[in-house]
Each structure stands twice: as C-alpha cells, then as structure tokens.
Scaffold this motif. Structure first.
Motif, PDB file in Angstrom:
ATOM      1  N   LYS A 206       0.818  -1.215   0.000  1.00  0.00           N
ATOM      2  CA  LYS A 206       0.000   0.000   0.000  1.00  0.00           C
ATOM      3  C   LYS A 206       0.853   1.267   0.000  1.00  0.00           C
ATOM      4  CE  LYS A 206      -3.859   2.249   2.402  1.00  0.00           C
ATOM      5  NZ  LYS A 206      -3.263   3.597   2.433  1.00  0.00           N
ATOM      6  N   GLU A 207       2.008   1.213   0.631  1.00  0.00           N
ATOM      7  CA  GLU A 207       2.865   2.396   0.682  1.00  0.00           C
ATOM      8  C   GLU A 207       3.238   2.874  -0.713  1.00  0.00           C
ATOM      9  OE1 GLU A 207       7.253   3.735   2.453  1.00  0.00           O
ATOM     10  OE2 GLU A 207       6.184   2.028   3.335  1.00  0.00           O
ATOM     11  N   VAL A 209       1.618   1.984  -3.508  1.00  0.00           N
ATOM     12  CA  VAL A 209       0.369   2.306  -4.225  1.00  0.00           C
ATOM     13  C   VAL A 209      -0.009   3.762  -3.971  1.00  0.00           C
ATOM     14  CG1 VAL A 209      -2.120   1.869  -4.302  1.00  0.00           C
ATOM     15  CG2 VAL A 209      -0.520  -0.049  -4.335  1.00  0.00           C
ATOM     16  N   ASP A 210       0.018   4.169  -2.712  1.00  0.00           N
ATOM     17  CA  ASP A 210      -0.304   5.555  -2.392  1.00  0.00           C
ATOM     18  C   ASP A 210       0.677   6.521  -3.046  1.00  0.00           C
ATOM     19  OD1 ASP A 210      -2.497   4.826  -0.914  1.00  0.00           O
ATOM     20  OD2 ASP A 210      -1.497   4.964   1.028  1.00  0.00           O
ATOM     21  N   ALA A 211       1.932   6.124  -3.100  1.00  0.00           N
ATOM     22  CA  ALA A 211       2.936   6.988  -3.736  1.00  0.00           C
ATOM     23  C   ALA A 211       2.650   7.142  -5.227  1.00  0.00           C
ATOM     24  CB  ALA A 211       4.332   6.417  -3.503  1.00  0.00           C
ATOM     25  N   LEU A 213      -0.358   6.985  -6.598  1.00  0.00           N
ATOM     26  CA  LEU A 213      -1.558   7.816  -6.723  1.00  0.00           C
ATOM     27  C   LEU A 213      -1.273   9.288  -6.448  1.00  0.00           C
ATOM     28  CD1 LEU A 213      -4.099   5.452  -4.930  1.00  0.00           C
ATOM     29  CD2 LEU A 213      -3.773   5.766  -7.392  1.00  0.00           C
ATOM     30  N   ASP A 214      -0.211   9.571  -5.704  1.00  0.00           N
ATOM     31  CA  ASP A 214       0.117  10.950  -5.340  1.00  0.00           C
ATOM     32  C   ASP A 214       1.191  11.573  -6.222  1.00  0.00           C
ATOM     33  OD1 ASP A 214      -1.678  10.657  -3.251  1.00  0.00           O
ATOM     34  OD2 ASP A 214      -0.145  10.276  -1.734  1.00  0.00           O
ATOM     35  N   TYR A 232     -11.197   3.365  -3.829  1.00  0.00           N
ATOM     36  CA  TYR A 232     -10.158   4.153  -3.162  1.00  0.00           C
ATOM     37  C   TYR A 232      -9.141   4.674  -4.176  1.00  0.00           C
ATOM     38  CZ  TYR A 232      -5.913   5.022  -0.396  1.00  0.00           C
ATOM     39  OH  TYR A 232      -4.783   5.585   0.137  1.00  0.00           O
ATOM     40  N   VAL A 233      -8.682   3.795  -5.051  1.00  0.00           N
ATOM     41  CA  VAL A 233      -7.705   4.194  -6.075  1.00  0.00           C
ATOM     42  C   VAL A 233      -8.289   5.277  -6.979  1.00  0.00           C
ATOM     43  CG1 VAL A 233      -6.520   3.367  -8.163  1.00  0.00           C
ATOM     44  CG2 VAL A 233      -6.417   2.029  -6.049  1.00  0.00           C
ATOM     45  N   ARG A 236      -8.682   8.694  -4.882  1.00  0.00           N
ATOM     46  CA  ARG A 236      -7.413   9.358  -4.558  1.00  0.00           C
ATOM     47  C   ARG A 236      -6.684   9.797  -5.825  1.00  0.00           C
ATOM     48  NH1 ARG A 236      -3.481   7.843   0.447  1.00  0.00           N
ATOM     49  NH2 ARG A 236      -1.720   9.213  -0.046  1.00  0.00           N
ATOM     50  N   ASN A 240      -6.027  13.810  -7.324  1.00  0.00           N
ATOM     51  CA  ASN A 240      -4.706  14.333  -7.674  1.00  0.00           C
ATOM     52  C   ASN A 240      -4.581  14.673  -9.155  1.00  0.00           C
ATOM     53  OD1 ASN A 240      -3.379  14.312  -5.122  1.00  0.00           O
ATOM     54  ND2 ASN A 240      -3.245  12.089  -5.227  1.00  0.00           N
TER      55      ASN A 240
END
Length: 498
Positions: A206-207, A209-211, A213-214, A232-233, A236, A240
């Motif tokens: 997840k770490e 994945v969030d990176a 998406l951001d 969620y994907v 988010r 962005n």
C-alpha cells in the motif's frame, strides 16, 4: 532464499527499504522467495527513469513502436512454457490455465501491434473558407498500472501493452503474491527492443500504491482488484488530477432457461465456476435455473460433475484446478462457506478440509456447491473468489434477469437458451457490462474492451481495445488557415464557418 527486487531503467535493481514480503508455493505452503517492498523514494527513481525515456519514445514513429510489439509477441510465444511454469509455481494455477493467462495478454499485445492505424486522427478539408481542421492523438507521458494476483501475466499486458504502444512510458506495480512473471515480462520487453526506462516494475504494498496515486509525474493509473480498493484508487487518483480506470469485483450470474442444452450448460458452468479455483473476476459463481424442473436437473447433474473434478498440484496435467493463492485466502473462502451454512443455504458439496497426500500444507479447497441461495444473504451479495458455486432459483426469465441487474456488481452475465428473441432482448436490457449468450465467461476479445459496470468499474474508459487507446492518449485538434496577403483585423475575430 531467492530474492526479487525491482526492474528500473532496463536493469534489475536491489531494494533499499529492507522490507520484504514472502512469496509462497501454494502447493506446499512453503516460502519460495522474498520480494522487496519499495519506498516512495524508490518509486521516484523509477518514475524519473520513465520521465527521461518518454520524450524519445513518444517521438519514435508508431511503425517502429509497433515493431517492438511484434518482437515482444514473438518472445512471448518462444518463452510460453517458461512463463506458464513460473506463473503456476507462485499462483497455483494448473499449467494449462497459466498458458491461457499469458495467451490472453499476448492477444492484447497483438492488438497493440496495430498502433499506427489506431492512432490515426480525423481530418476535415474546407471546414471554412480556406480552413482545414484535423486532430491527433498524443501520449499522456508516464502512466502506471496496479495489478492483482489472479492474472499476473494477462492484466499487466492489458495495461502496459496499449499504453506503451501509444508512446507513454510505464510503471508497473504487480501483486507481491506472484511477482516473478511481471519481472520476466519487463526483461523480455527490453529484449524486444524497447529502450531502457520505457517499462519499469516496482514491487510493493500500500505504501507504494499511495505513492503512485500521489506522484505528480504519473498522469494516469490503471487498476484491477477488489471494489473497495478500486473505489479508493479512483478517488485518490482523480483527486490528484490523474486519469484513472479502476476495475473492481464481480458476482457473475449464469441464467439457465428450460430450453437450454443442459449437457452444454453443465459442462460450461463447471469450468466457469471452478476453473482457476474460482479466482477470476469473470468466473461464474452464481447459477440461476428458471423453473423447478430445470433447477432440479441442473443441481443433480452439477453435483455429479463437480464431484468428478480433480483438484491437484499446479503441475498435474490431469488436475482441473490447483490451490488458491495463499493461506489467508483459503481461510477467507472457507469462512464464506460456513457463512452460507449459517445463512440457511443448502450446502450440497463441502470443499473444506480438502488435502492432497504429500501436500498437506497446500492451499487446496475442493469444489463447493450451495442450493437455495437467496438475495440478501451476505454470501450472495459479496464476492467469494473461490471454488464455490451458488444456485439461486427463479420462476421466470424476468425474475432471473433482475438478479444481475440489481446486484451491486456488474461485470458479466451469461444466458443459456435456444431462444434467439429472448436472448436478444435480455442482452439489450440487462444492467451488466459484459453479456454472454451460451458463453459462460464473456471476456471480450482484445480489439473490443473489458467493460464492467456499477461497482465493478470506476472511471469513464474501459480496459484495452479502442477504449484503452482513448484512455492512454489525449486528443489535440488543430484548425489551420493559410491566408493569401494581409489578414487585417480578421485576426481579432473568432473564426466561424460562415
């Protein structure tokens, strides 16, 4: 212990996070490898490689990009056996199923070989006095894909094949449960002639994945997984400013009319429900026979057919399906089976506790079959994603068709009948994205698009096909005029077609 890291800028790169996930052999339950879990800074290095490679790749003419795709296709065919065995060893699919996984991805690569034609824009001569208008499709830049464990070859190729052919560069984040095949695909793509940095693989959780998406330099994200994570994907990523196509879960129904060829129905549904241990978003886990006679015959014959299935290790050529992917997933599926019993459905076949001699710690589940399942049961409303078939009885086609139309998921549905008029009307009206008529798993061919509805898909574009090309490109429209002499004050007037 074998370790898997990342593939960045054309080479294998060791991870620096000192965080790893275990990669298991589903046949034995033993750890066979460790995969490095990337940090945001490691993702940033991969994105920078993609950013650096993208301008030259976009400037490469489409025909030359297509030649890379043709060579990649050839290499996939030449290495099919290696890829299939590698896939089965980590996922648990039987070899024949793994070959199908690679083959369906290869077919999208074949589609991408036609990119010179697919990128052609539109042209209008004489749209106004001396004015011509034309459009062109241009790449977005750096794109990314986040893929699930159940199709570690096909789904990555759905995503990066079309995107890269369109002139983008790509960051692939595969499932940490079976990462070896995606890494091998990146190596073969480089061997096919792709420049360094065009396709990069970053393993993680997840770490990372969030990176993705951001990250400001990633312009679009493709995702396949569960619906909650897909939502969620999508949320988010779009927040962005990214384009996002996020495919979620499914609960596909197979409606059986009294006039259907029951021999074919039983054969089709047993494969669609139990093949690949049910770990397919286009599996067919719900059968809806119409009328008591149809239902009684179907259930009786399906019990016999399911009992005859052989569950075996992934390398067993005689096995119909192998283990599920992990101990946690096995526990989840078995909990759903118990939940179905508690909810009052009739458990006619119980696959819990299935073991193989010499592989007692493998993640095996035998075929399970429920009858008299009702809408509103949690086991019906949710995706089980295992070798479990549920029978929901209906009295009429209208009642049966309401089930998939009202369900929260809308990936696929199948109708089994000899009645052409009923089939035509059903296909037109059912509230589901992909329809099969006497086809149990209606996954579209590569030159159409994978088109789930409702909570099965988030975003305005579908996977692969021309919708994939639209997702991976932006349209620029040019209005041009070559005037003779002085244009005078007309340069301050909005041009019209009068």
């Amino acid at each position: 212990m074998r370790e898997l890291h990342h593939f960045v800028n054309g080479q294998s790169v060791s991870g620096t996070s000192e965080r790893f996930a275990d990669v298991y052999d589903p046949n034995t339950g033993e750890v066979q490898a460790r995969v490095s879990l990337a940090t945001p800074s490691e993702l940033d290095s991969a994105v920078q490689a993609a950013v650096n490679a993208q301008p030259a790749w976009a400037a490469t003419n489409p025909q030359k990009r297509a030649r890379v795709m043709f060579e990649f296709k050839r290499l996939l065919e030449a290495n099919m056996d290696e890829l299939a065995h590698m896939l089965s060893a980590e996922h648990g699919k039987v070899i024949a199923d793994s070959v199908g996984d690679v083959q369906r991805g290869l077919e999208v690569i074949e589609f991408a070989c036609g990119i010179p034609h697919l990128l052609k824009g539109e042209y209008t001569e004489g749209a106004g006095p001396g004015i011509d208008v034309y459009s062109m499709r241009q790449p977005l830049g750096v794109t990314a894909g986040i893929t699930p464990f159940n199709f570690p070859a096909m789904i990555p190729m759905w995503m990066f094949g079309v995107s890269i052919a369109c002139g983008n560069t790509f960051i692939l984040k595969p499932s940490e449960k079976d990462p070896s095949v995606p890494m091998r695909l990146a190596e073969l793509f480089l061997e096919a002639g792709a420049p360094e940095g065009v396709l990069n693989v970053v393993n993680g959780d997840k770490e990372v994945v969030d990176a993705i998406l951001d990250h400001a330099d990633i312009k679009a994200v493709s995702f396949v997984g569960s619906s909650d994570i897909a939502q969620y994907v999508y949320s988010r990523g779009t927040a962005n400013g990214k384009r996002v196509q996020a495919m979620g879960g499914a609960k596909n129904h197979g409606i059986i009319l009294p006039d259907a060829d029951m021999d074919q129905v039983v054969k089709d549904i047993v494969g669609a429900a139990y093949g690949s241990a049910g770990e397919r978003c286009m599996a067919l886990p719900v059968a809806v026979p119409v009328g008591k006679k149809t239902a009684d015959e179907f259930v009786e014959r399906m019990i016999a057919e399911a009992r005859a299935l052989k569950v075996g290790v992934s390398t067993d050529k005689d096995a119909h399906y192998g283990p599920v992917v992990s101990a946690a997933h096995k526990e989840k599926v078995e909990n759903y089976i118990q939940m179905g019993v508690d909810e009052g459905a009739d458990l006619l076949l119980d696959g819990r506790g299935h073991t193989l001699q010499g592989h007692e710690n493998g993640y095996f589940i035998g075929p399970s079959l429920f009858d008299n399942v009702k809408p509103g049961m949690k086991t019906y409303d949710e995706e089980i994603f295992g070798p479990v078939l549920q029978v929901v009885r209906a009295e009429t086609l209208e009642e049966a068709a309401e089930l998939p139309s009202k369900h929260q998921y809308g990936n696929g549905v199948a109708l089994f009948t000899r009645n052409g008029q009923a089939a035509r009307e059903f296909a037109s009206k059912v509230n589901v994205g992909m329809v099969g008529i006497n086809v149990p798993i209606p996954v579209p061919v590569a030159y159409h698009s994978f088109s789930g509805w409702k909570r099965s898909a988030f975003g305005d574009h579908n996977q692969y096909g021309m919708d994939g090309v639209r997702f991976c490109t932006k349209v620029k429209t040019v209005t041009q005029r070559w005037p003779e002499g002085d244009i005078g004050d007309q340069s301050f007037i909005i041009p019209t077609m009068r």
